[in-house]
Design a protein around this motif. Sequence first.
Motif, mmCIF file in Angstrom:
data_model
loop_
_atom_site.group_PDB
_atom_site.id
_atom_site.type_symbol
_atom_site.label_atom_id
_atom_site.label_comp_id
_atom_site.label_asym_id
_atom_site.label_seq_id
_atom_site.Cartn_x
_atom_site.Cartn_y
_atom_site.Cartn_z
ATOM 1 N N GLN A 55 -53.987 154.223 -25.204
ATOM 2 C CA GLN A 55 -52.595 154.657 -25.289
ATOM 3 C C GLN A 55 -51.641 153.463 -25.284
ATOM 4 O O GLN A 55 -50.663 153.429 -26.036
ATOM 5 N N VAL A 56 -51.916 152.463 -24.445
ATOM 6 C CA VAL A 56 -51.071 151.257 -24.408
ATOM 7 C C VAL A 56 -51.139 150.528 -25.737
ATOM 8 O O VAL A 56 -50.125 150.033 -26.253
ATOM 9 N N GLU A 57 -52.328 150.475 -26.308
ATOM 10 C CA GLU A 57 -52.475 149.788 -27.595
ATOM 11 C C GLU A 57 -51.662 150.477 -28.695
ATOM 12 O O GLU A 57 -50.936 149.828 -29.454
ATOM 13 N N ILE A 58 -51.774 151.816 -28.746
ATOM 14 C CA ILE A 58 -51.133 152.546 -29.839
ATOM 15 C C ILE A 58 -49.623 152.625 -29.649
ATOM 16 O O ILE A 58 -48.852 152.418 -30.603
ATOM 17 N N GLU A 59 -49.183 152.902 -28.426
ATOM 18 C CA GLU A 59 -47.768 153.178 -28.199
ATOM 19 C C GLU A 59 -46.935 151.936 -27.900
ATOM 20 O O GLU A 59 -45.708 152.001 -27.992
ATOM 21 N N TYR A 60 -47.574 150.819 -27.544
ATOM 22 C CA TYR A 60 -46.752 149.647 -27.228
ATOM 23 C C TYR A 60 -47.214 148.373 -27.925
ATOM 24 O O TYR A 60 -46.424 147.704 -28.595
ATOM 25 N N LEU A 61 -48.495 148.021 -27.752
ATOM 26 C CA LEU A 61 -48.929 146.698 -28.206
ATOM 27 C C LEU A 61 -48.745 146.513 -29.699
ATOM 28 O O LEU A 61 -48.077 145.552 -30.143
ATOM 29 N N ARG A 62 -49.309 147.392 -30.501
ATOM 30 C CA ARG A 62 -49.218 147.223 -31.951
ATOM 31 C C ARG A 62 -47.770 147.316 -32.454
ATOM 32 O O ARG A 62 -47.345 146.470 -33.257
ATOM 33 N N PRO A 63 -46.971 148.322 -32.036
ATOM 34 C CA PRO A 63 -45.571 148.334 -32.504
ATOM 35 C C PRO A 63 -44.775 147.108 -32.062
ATOM 36 O O PRO A 63 -43.947 146.590 -32.827
ATOM 37 N N THR A 64 -45.031 146.618 -30.871
ATOM 38 C CA THR A 64 -44.275 145.459 -30.384
ATOM 39 C C THR A 64 -44.628 144.208 -31.164
ATOM 40 O O THR A 64 -43.743 143.421 -31.559
ATOM 41 N N VAL A 65 -45.926 143.985 -31.412
ATOM 42 C CA VAL A 65 -46.336 142.802 -32.180
ATOM 43 C C VAL A 65 -45.778 142.873 -33.592
ATOM 44 O O VAL A 65 -45.277 141.868 -34.135
ATOM 45 N N ALA A 66 -45.831 144.035 -34.205
ATOM 46 C CA ALA A 66 -45.279 144.178 -35.550
ATOM 47 C C ALA A 66 -43.783 143.896 -35.560
ATOM 48 O O ALA A 66 -43.261 143.237 -36.487
ATOM 49 N N GLN A 67 -43.071 144.346 -34.532
ATOM 50 C CA GLN A 67 -41.638 144.098 -34.452
ATOM 51 C C GLN A 67 -41.336 142.607 -34.274
ATOM 52 O O GLN A 67 -40.417 142.069 -34.905
ATOM 53 N N LEU A 68 -42.106 141.928 -33.449
ATOM 54 C CA LEU A 68 -41.885 140.495 -33.238
ATOM 55 C C LEU A 68 -42.176 139.698 -34.504
ATOM 56 O O LEU A 68 -41.425 138.784 -34.869
ATOM 57 N N VAL A 69 -43.277 140.042 -35.170
ATOM 58 C CA VAL A 69 -43.636 139.322 -36.409
ATOM 59 C C VAL A 69 -42.579 139.560 -37.479
ATOM 60 O O VAL A 69 -42.190 138.633 -38.210
ATOM 61 N N GLU A 70 -42.071 140.783 -37.554
ATOM 62 C CA GLU A 70 -41.034 141.073 -38.545
ATOM 63 C C GLU A 70 -39.754 140.301 -38.235
ATOM 64 O O GLU A 70 -39.062 139.819 -39.150
ATOM 65 N N GLY A 71 -39.434 140.158 -36.948
ATOM 66 C CA GLY A 71 -38.251 139.384 -36.593
ATOM 67 C C GLY A 71 -38.370 137.935 -37.012
ATOM 68 O O GLY A 71 -37.400 137.331 -37.509
ATOM 69 N N ILE A 72 -39.541 137.331 -36.852
ATOM 70 C CA ILE A 72 -39.739 135.943 -37.296
ATOM 71 C C ILE A 72 -39.681 135.845 -38.815
ATOM 72 O O ILE A 72 -39.116 134.901 -39.379
ATOM 73 N N ARG A 73 -40.257 136.830 -39.506
ATOM 74 C CA ARG A 73 -40.256 136.786 -40.971
ATOM 75 C C ARG A 73 -38.826 136.831 -41.511
ATOM 76 O O ARG A 73 -38.467 136.088 -42.433
ATOM 77 N N VAL A 74 -37.984 137.685 -40.899
ATOM 78 C CA VAL A 74 -36.588 137.767 -41.339
ATOM 79 C C VAL A 74 -35.868 136.450 -41.086
ATOM 80 O O VAL A 74 -35.085 135.978 -41.924
#
Length: 775
Positions: free
Chosen positions: A515-534
Amino acid sequence: KMEHPMLLGAAAVAAAAVAVVAVAKASCVLADVQADRIPDHGIEDLDNERLKALCQFGRVGLRKSAAQVLLAKAVQPSAVAYILACLSSAEHAEQRLWAATVAELLLKLHSSRKTLLDSGILAVLVDCLQQCSLLCTEEAEGPDDVIEMAVNTTRATLMSVYDAILQNESAKHQLCALGGHRLLISFLQPSRHRDFEYWGVACVNQLALVEELRAAVTAAAALPALTRLAVRSQGNIAIQRLCLQSAVLLIIKEGSPETLQAMVELGAVPCVVACLRTEDTELVYWALCIVHELGLKGIAKDTLRMSPHLVPGLANVLASSTANTQKVVLRTLGFLAIKSDDFKRRLLESTAMAKLAVCLGSGDSEVAHWAIVLLHDIAMLGVQACMKLLSTQHMVASIVRMGRRSTLVLARLAAETLGYMCGDDRLHRMAFEAGVMDGAVFFCRHSDREIMFWGAALLLNMVVTQAEARSEASSEGFVRNMLKAIAQRSETQIPQMLSKSLVFICQDSPLVERQVEIEYLRPTVAQLVEGIRVRLESKTLSEPLDHLQPMQVLSLLLRSHHQQQCFLDAPGSLEYLGWMIRRLLLAGEQLADSTAEEICQCDLAMRCICLLSYDADQAAVLVGRQVDRAVVALVCFAVRKRALMHQGWGSVPLLNIREEDEEEQDISRPAHLTRAAEKKEKDWVPEAEEEEAGEETTQWRGRGSTGCESPVRPASFEGVRPVGEHEMEGLRNSLSLDSDLRLSGLLSPAASPPSSDSEGAGDAPGGRDSTRHTG
C-alpha cells in the motif's frame, strides 16, 4: 362563688363573648397586617389592656394574633415617635430595653420596617448601641441590674440593626455613612457575650455583600478582626461560616498581599485547613475559597503545601462536592502544584487521583480543564509518576474520551499528557494495555497540527516496541490517513514520525508495504522526477525546489528493502538523486553561494544512496548507472570548499600534503602545483616552538614575496606547510567547479570550457579509472 353558680356561669359566658369579639376583630386586623397592609381604622378601638391580657392567654394562636395587633398599633406615627424617644433616653433604662425589643419586632415586618427607616431609626439605633456598649465591657462599673439591662438592650439593638439592613441596600449605605460599620467591627473583639460576636459578624457580613461598601469595611480593619474571630471560634460553625464568607468577599475586591500576609500571621492557614474537614458544605466552600485566594496570589504557598492535612482535606472535598466546588479545588491544587514536585508527589499518593479520572468526564468544561491541567503537570514528574497514572483505573480512557469531545485547547492538553505518559520505554507496555492506542489513532487523524504531532509521537513509541500496536495500526484506512498526512508539507516532524512508524508497521505487514508503494512511493518519485525535468527544460535548475520534505520521507522509507527495490525500479529515480547532487555543485565557488536548502537536499540524496548501497546487487546497479561519479564529484567539491573556507577565514593556512612516495600523483594535487610547492619550500623555515594549553605549536614566518607572518599552525598538522599567493591561484584553477564536473563525467568535453589541465577529464578511460580509484 359556691353560693351563686348561675352568676358565675353568666360571667363566664359574658367573658367568653367579649373574648370572641376581641379575637374576631384582632383576626381581621391581623389579616391586614400579614398582607403588609396597615389598617387605618379599627385598631384604636381595641383596648391595650385587653390585648395585653390576650397576649397572656393560654392558646398560642390567640397570643400570636394579639401580639400582631399590638405591633400594628405600634407603627402609628405617634407610637413610632414615642419608641424613638425611649431609645434616645439614657435615663430610663427599662423603657429603652422595651423600646429596643419593640423596634426589633417591628423591623421584621416589611411594611413597618419602611416606616421606621423613614423616621430615622438607624441613627437612633447607632447612638443607642454606642452608649449601651460602654456598659458591656469588663471594665464597666455599676449595679448588676443596670449592667444586665444594658447587655440585653445591646443585644436587642444589634438584632434591630441586622433586621433593618437585611436585604436593604439603601439602609446599608446609610449605616456606613453614620459610621456604624466601625462600631459593628468593634463587637468582633473578644467578649464574654458570644451573642454580641454573632450578631456583630452577621451585620458585617451584610455590609460585605454590597460591593461599593467593601472598601470602607476593609479600611476599618475588618479582615484581621474576622480572622481572629474565626480562629477563636473553632467548633462554632455558624460564626466561622459568616467570618469566612465575609473575608472571602472582602479579599476578592480589596484584599492586598499585605492584608493576606497579616491574616496568615494571625493563624488563618490552620483554621481554614481545619474547616475543610468539617461536614458543613457551606463552611467547606468558604474555607476552600480562602485557600484558593492565598494560592492564587502566592501568599504562604509553602505553609499551605507543608500542612499535613491539606491534601487529604482537598481530596475529600473533591470526592464529595458539586461541580462548583470541584473547579475551585482543582484550581487550588493546580496553583499549589506549580514548581513544587514534592506537593505533586503527595497529591499523587492521595485518593484524589481516582477522582481526577471522573472529573475529566465532567459536564462542566472548567472542571475538565483544570483536571487535565493538573494531570499534565503531574505527568511531567517522570517515569514513576506516569506509572502511577497509568495504573489508575480508567485514567487513560478518560483522557482519550476528553480529547475526543472537548475543545481544541483541552484536546491539545490531553494529547500532550498522553505523550508524556508514554515518553519512556518502560511505560510503553502499561500504556498499551491501558488503551493509549485509541488515543494515538484518533490524534493522528485530527486536523490540528499540534494534536497530530503528539498523536504521531504516541504512534511511533507504540509501534517501535509493541507488536500488537503494529497490528492495530495496520488497517488500510488508518494507513491511508497516515499517507495523506505525510503528503502534506506544512509540517516536517509529523511526516518524519509517521514515516518511521510506517517502516516498523511494514516489517509485520506485506500488505501495508504494498500500500505504501502504490499510494505514496511511486507517485512521489514520479512527481519529483517530473519537477526536475521541468526545471531542466526551463533552465531554472538553480532556483529553489520544494523537495525537502518528500526527500526526508524517502530517506526514511528506504530503510525497507522492499521500498528500495521499488525505488530502483522507478523511472528516473537515480538520475534524480544525481541532479540533487549537481544542484549543490552548480552553486558556485564561494561557500556562501550554497543555500541551506541545497545542502539539505544533497545530504538527503546521499543518505538515500547510502541506504541503497548496503546491498551488493543494488550497489552494482548504482555503479552501472554512474551514480558513483556524482559521489566522487561531491567529494572533490567538499574538499575544495573546505580548503577555501579555511583560507578565507585566515585561521588555518591552505595546506599541501607531502606524500612519502613522490612518484604517485593524485588528481587532487596536480604536478605543476607539486613542483611549485617544492621550489617554495626552501623559503620557509621554522622560527620558534611554543607550547600553549598543553599542545605544541610551531610558528612559521614566510620570507617570500608576501613578507608577512602566517598564522599559528596546530601541531597535529605534521608534514604540512603553507602555500604562497601564486600557488593559491594555481590551486583554485586546478580544483575549480569545471574540473569537478569533468572528473565525474557530469560534463562532456564538448560542453566544458578549454583547459590545459586535461588529465582525468571527460570520458577518457584513464580519467574515469583515476576518478573511481580516488573516490
